[in-house]
Design a protein around this motif. Structure first.
Motif, PDB file in Angstrom:
ATOM      1  N   UNK A  47       0.823  -1.214   0.000  1.00 10.28           N
ATOM      2  CA  UNK A  47       0.000   0.000   0.000  1.00 10.28           C
ATOM      3  C   UNK A  47       0.858   1.266   0.000  1.00 10.28           C
ATOM      4  N   UNK A  48       1.942   1.272   0.764  1.00  8.74           N
ATOM      5  CA  UNK A  48       2.718   2.494   0.963  1.00  8.74           C
ATOM      6  C   UNK A  48       3.758   2.732  -0.120  1.00  8.74           C
ATOM      7  N   UNK A  49       4.502   1.695  -0.483  1.00  5.05           N
ATOM      8  CA  UNK A  49       5.642   1.878  -1.382  1.00  5.05           C
ATOM      9  C   UNK A  49       5.404   1.379  -2.806  1.00  5.05           C
ATOM     10  N   UNK A  50       4.411   0.508  -2.997  1.00  5.41           N
ATOM     11  CA  UNK A  50       4.263  -0.104  -4.306  1.00  5.41           C
ATOM     12  C   UNK A  50       3.028   0.370  -5.067  1.00  5.41           C
ATOM     13  N   UNK A  51       1.889   0.354  -4.446  1.00  5.36           N
ATOM     14  CA  UNK A  51       0.656   0.710  -5.157  1.00  5.36           C
ATOM     15  C   UNK A  51       0.710   2.091  -5.792  1.00  5.36           C
ATOM     16  N   UNK A  52       1.316   3.110  -5.146  1.00  4.56           N
ATOM     17  CA  UNK A  52       1.387   4.420  -5.812  1.00  4.56           C
ATOM     18  C   UNK A  52       2.194   4.420  -7.111  1.00  4.56           C
ATOM     19  N   UNK A  53       3.016   3.390  -7.317  1.00  5.07           N
ATOM     20  CA  UNK A  53       3.827   3.316  -8.531  1.00  5.07           C
ATOM     21  C   UNK A  53       3.149   2.548  -9.653  1.00  5.07           C
ATOM     22  N   UNK A  54       2.026   1.906  -9.383  1.00  5.15           N
ATOM     23  CA  UNK A  54       1.371   1.043 -10.358  1.00  5.15           C
ATOM     24  C   UNK A  54       0.311   1.805 -11.137  1.00  5.15           C
ATOM     25  N   UNK A  55      -0.043   1.271 -12.299  1.00  7.71           N
ATOM     26  CA  UNK A  55      -0.948   1.947 -13.214  1.00  7.71           C
ATOM     27  C   UNK A  55      -2.035   0.993 -13.693  1.00  7.71           C
ATOM     28  N   UNK A  56      -3.194   1.567 -14.010  1.00  7.51           N
ATOM     29  CA  UNK A  56      -4.265   0.784 -14.633  1.00  7.51           C
ATOM     30  C   UNK A  56      -4.060   0.663 -16.137  1.00  7.51           C
ATOM     31  N   UNK A  57      -3.210   1.490 -16.704  1.00  6.51           N
ATOM     32  CA  UNK A  57      -3.047   1.555 -18.161  1.00  6.51           C
ATOM     33  C   UNK A  57      -1.837   0.772 -18.662  1.00  6.51           C
ATOM     34  N   UNK A  58      -0.659   1.065 -18.115  1.00  4.30           N
ATOM     35  CA  UNK A  58       0.567   0.434 -18.609  1.00  4.30           C
ATOM     36  C   UNK A  58       1.099  -0.539 -17.564  1.00  4.30           C
ATOM     37  N   UNK A  59       1.670  -1.669 -17.999  1.00  4.68           N
ATOM     38  CA  UNK A  59       2.159  -2.673 -17.047  1.00  4.68           C
ATOM     39  C   UNK A  59       3.424  -2.211 -16.330  1.00  4.68           C
ATOM     40  N   UNK A  60       3.538  -2.596 -15.077  1.00  3.26           N
ATOM     41  CA  UNK A  60       4.733  -2.385 -14.276  1.00  3.26           C
ATOM     42  C   UNK A  60       5.368  -3.748 -14.037  1.00  3.26           C
ATOM     43  N   UNK A  61       6.665  -3.848 -14.242  1.00  2.00           N
ATOM     44  CA  UNK A  61       7.357  -5.125 -14.047  1.00  2.00           C
ATOM     45  C   UNK A  61       7.978  -5.168 -12.653  1.00  2.00           C
ATOM     46  N   UNK A  62       7.903  -6.339 -12.034  1.00  2.00           N
ATOM     47  CA  UNK A  62       8.442  -6.530 -10.682  1.00  2.00           C
ATOM     48  C   UNK A  62       9.259  -7.810 -10.654  1.00  2.00           C
ATOM     49  N   UNK A  63      10.416  -7.749 -10.012  1.00  2.00           N
ATOM     50  CA  UNK A  63      11.263  -8.921  -9.802  1.00  2.00           C
ATOM     51  C   UNK A  63      11.359  -9.205  -8.310  1.00  2.00           C
ATOM     52  N   UNK A  64      11.045 -10.438  -7.921  1.00  2.00           N
ATOM     53  CA  UNK A  64      11.207 -10.903  -6.546  1.00  2.00           C
ATOM     54  C   UNK A  64      12.434 -11.810  -6.515  1.00  2.00           C
ATOM     55  N   UNK A  65      13.492 -11.363  -5.818  1.00  2.00           N
ATOM     56  CA  UNK A  65      14.751 -12.103  -5.757  1.00  2.00           C
ATOM     57  C   UNK A  65      14.745 -13.013  -4.529  1.00  2.00           C
ATOM     58  N   UNK A  66      15.087 -14.290  -4.737  1.00  2.00           N
ATOM     59  CA  UNK A  66      15.104 -15.238  -3.630  1.00  2.00           C
ATOM     60  C   UNK A  66      13.712 -15.536  -3.132  1.00  2.00           C
ATOM     61  N   UNK A  67      12.815 -15.887  -4.040  1.00  2.00           N
ATOM     62  CA  UNK A  67      11.376 -15.951  -3.737  1.00  2.00           C
ATOM     63  C   UNK A  67      10.985 -17.149  -2.889  1.00  2.00           C
TER      64      UNK A  67
END
Length: 225
Positions: free
Chosen positions: A33-53
């Motif tokens: 909610x605090x650090x990630x959602x403000x960076x996301x968009x309904x229009x263009x995709x945002x890519x995320x990498x989870x290291x050591x998942x």
């Protein structure tokens, strides 16, 4: 659980139980909610990498929360351990997350870049923190979030008292060892290169953050101590 000869049934149960532990104490809902959602968009995709998942539960949660919010998030989750990768692909085959057996350096060699890079409970396992942070920074176009335990006697005592319920797995043994090996906030701030900041989160969490592309938008309170 990191040993190659550990019991496979106990290891699979550990991956499954980590999902319960992470939901209870890792605090990813608030991080999203605090650090990630403000960076996301309904229009263009945002890519995320989870290291050591590991077992992949955090990756799946992030993808699920974004989808529920109508936001476009493309999640890639990597782990160098073939046992973790096999478990994650089998458990979360329909979750819309791309799981790969790979290390961060392999993705760098492929020229990969992601908008967001995250990790959960990885920092305290590392022998070379600076190298890992450099790799994660190079993989990110902007924001890196490493979520880890914060060492304290209270954290150790509470986990010692409450972890008896996790039977038939390595959760208790691994968790107590991890708390002992984790950083205090001051130690992590001193070890991190310039440009990284440490945010203390409850309960007993450190976030190590690098945010080069988005300014202060969406940041929570950040402390170097």
């Amino acid at each position: 659980m990191d040993l190659p000869g550990c019991d496979p049934a106990r290891l699979e149960r550990t991956y499954a139980q980590f999902a319960l532990v992470n939901r209870a104490v890792a605090g990813w809902r608030g991080i999203y909610r605090t650090w990630m959602r403000p960076r996301l968009s309904t229009d263009s995709p945002t890519s995320l990498l989870d290291i050591g998942c590991g077992g992949g539960d955090v990756s799946v949660l992030l993808a699920r929360w974004a989808a529920r919010d109508g936001l476009r998030l493309q999640v890639t989750a990597i782990d160098p351990d073939p046992r973790a990768s096999l478990f994650a692909r089998g458990r979360h085959a329909s979750a819309g997350v791309t799981f790969r057996q790979a290390a961060a350096v392999e993705l760098l060699d492929e020229g990969r870049k992601y908008d967001l890079v995250v990790s959960n409970h990885v920092l305290h396992h590392l022998d070379g923190l600076a190298a890992f942070l450099a790799e994660s920074a190079r993989l990110s176009r902007g924001t890196v979030i490493h979520n880890d335990l914060r060492r304290s006697p209270a954290a150790y005592a509470l986990f010692f008292a409450g972890s008896w319920v996790f039977t038939g797995s390595y959760i208790r043994q691994d968790g107590l060892t991890s708390i002992r090996r984790s950083f205090t906030a001051a130690e992590l701030a001193a070890a991190a290169p310039p440009g990284w900041t440490v945010a203390r989160r409850a309960p007993f969490r450190n976030l190590l953050l690098l945010d080069r592309a988005f300014g202060d938008h969406g940041k929570g309170p950040v402390s170097r101590g």
